[in-house]
Design an enzyme around this catalytic site. Structure first.
Site, PDB file in Angstrom:
ATOM      1  N   HIS A  94       5.676  -4.701  -3.952  1.00 52.45           N
ATOM      2  CA  HIS A  94       5.529  -3.912  -5.182  1.00 52.45           C
ATOM      3  C   HIS A  94       6.305  -2.605  -5.116  1.00 52.45           C
ATOM      4  CE1 HIS A  94       2.029  -1.925  -3.067  1.00 52.45           C
ATOM      5  NE2 HIS A  94       2.485  -0.881  -3.725  1.00 52.45           N
ATOM      6  N   ASP A 147       2.262  -9.634  -0.787  1.00 46.24           N
ATOM      7  CA  ASP A 147       2.907  -8.360  -1.105  1.00 46.24           C
ATOM      8  C   ASP A 147       3.796  -7.900   0.052  1.00 46.24           C
ATOM      9  OD1 ASP A 147       3.565  -5.998  -2.353  1.00 46.24           O
ATOM     10  OD2 ASP A 147       1.604  -5.047  -2.056  1.00 46.24           O
ATOM     11  N   SER A 244       2.105   2.876   0.619  1.00 47.60           N
ATOM     12  CA  SER A 244       2.386   1.452   0.455  1.00 47.60           C
ATOM     13  C   SER A 244       3.566   1.013   1.316  1.00 47.60           C
ATOM     14  CB  SER A 244       2.703   1.137  -1.009  1.00 47.60           C
ATOM     15  OG  SER A 244       1.545   0.996  -1.777  1.00 47.60           O
ATOM     16  N   GLY A 245       3.430  -0.166   1.887  1.00 50.18           N
ATOM     17  CA  GLY A 245       4.486  -0.724   2.719  1.00 50.18           C
ATOM     18  C   GLY A 245       4.472  -0.254   4.148  1.00 50.18           C
TER      19      GLY A 245
END
Length: 284
Positions: A94, A147, A244-245
């Protein structure tokens, strides 16, 4: 159920990222964050409930950067990533979508990975251009299943920056295992983004705990085949927006990527991570 949110700095939050003034409040096994006594939760100490770490001690943690999209105050950082091969970095799928970037990642001419830099305002480490990106075909934006994306770098990073990913059945995935999550994200849950790298101590939680926190609704919720969750049942230690990530590391191996959750560091609302053993292609 409270609405789950991704842990990415969206373009709508660019202003908050640029205005961040709060100070940010390892290698694993032989070079990992010590996971002994838990740090007390505090509103100004995050990843959430985290402590400072040095990029030199966790060289596989990198920042994704686009100054064109997110400004230069924090070197354009908007997501985290993990080095899994000298020219390969994994992150959350995302992070590379139009909802975050406002365009296709292929249209970004300044998309870079920042490696070896603890403090985003410094000039240490290296900034490496991105030449390509692969999005897992299993990625479902509606549920955040699968994801994961893999970025190809223009030039290789040293082999010492690479961390091994845990395979299916690895003991690192067992409930109760101590782990650490790393990032430069929001330190309060209200837009106070960090300048320096931090890590928070968490524990891998049982799938049943995660399913109770995020029950299946309309095909969403916690999906144990491709997700895992980690945190503290009492709250206070978690990833947050901007993380995120980034990596979740246990027993010296990468086990998860920061994906989504409900709030940041809230009781009975653990962070949800991409289960890398289920989604990451095997590296040569």
């Amino acid at each position: 159920m409270r609405r789950p949110i991704s842990r990415t700095i969206s373009r709508r939050k660019r202003t908050a990222a640029r205005r961040c003034t709060a100070p940010l409040a390892a290698l694993v096994a032989a070079a990992t964050l010590p996971l002994g006594t838990a740090a007390p939760a505090a509103a100004d100490s995050v990843v959430v409930g985290g402590q400072p770490v040095q990029a030199a001690d966790s060289p596989w943690v990198v920042a994704l950067s686009s100054r064109d999209r997110f400004g230069g105050t924090r070197a354009g950082q908007f997501c985290g990533g993990v080095v899994v091969a000298p020219t390969k970095v994994v992150t959350a799928a995302h992070c590379l979508g139009p909802s975050v970037l406002g365009t296709d990642s292929k249209e970004l001419t300044d998309l870079k990975v920042i490696a070896g830099r603890t403090e985003l305002r410094d000039s240490g480490g290296v900034e490496v251009a991105v030449t390509g990106a692969w999005i897992s075909p299993e990625y479902d934006p509606a549920t955040q299943a699968g994801d994961l994306a893999m970025i190809t770098l223009e030039s290789p990073l040293p082999h010492g920056h690479v961390i091994q990913a845990a395979r299916a059945g690895d003991p690192a995935y067992r409930a109760g295992t101590r782990a650490a999550v790393y990032g430069w994200g929001d330190t309060t849950g209200s837009g106070s983004y960090a300048y320096a790298l931090r890590a928070a101590q968490v524990r891998v939680l049982d799938d049943a705990v995660c399913a109770r926190a995020y029950p299946a609704e309309s095909g969403g919720g916690y999906l144990p085949a491709v997700m895992l969750c980690a945190g503290d049942p009492a709250g206070g230690r978690d990833a947050c927006q901007g993380d995120s990530g980034g990596p979740l590391v246990a027993r010296g191996k990468l086990i998860g990527l920061v994906s989504w959750g409900s709030g940041c560091g809230e009781a009975d609302a653990p962070g949800v991570y991409t289960r890398v053993s289920a989604v990451l292609p095997e590296q040569p």
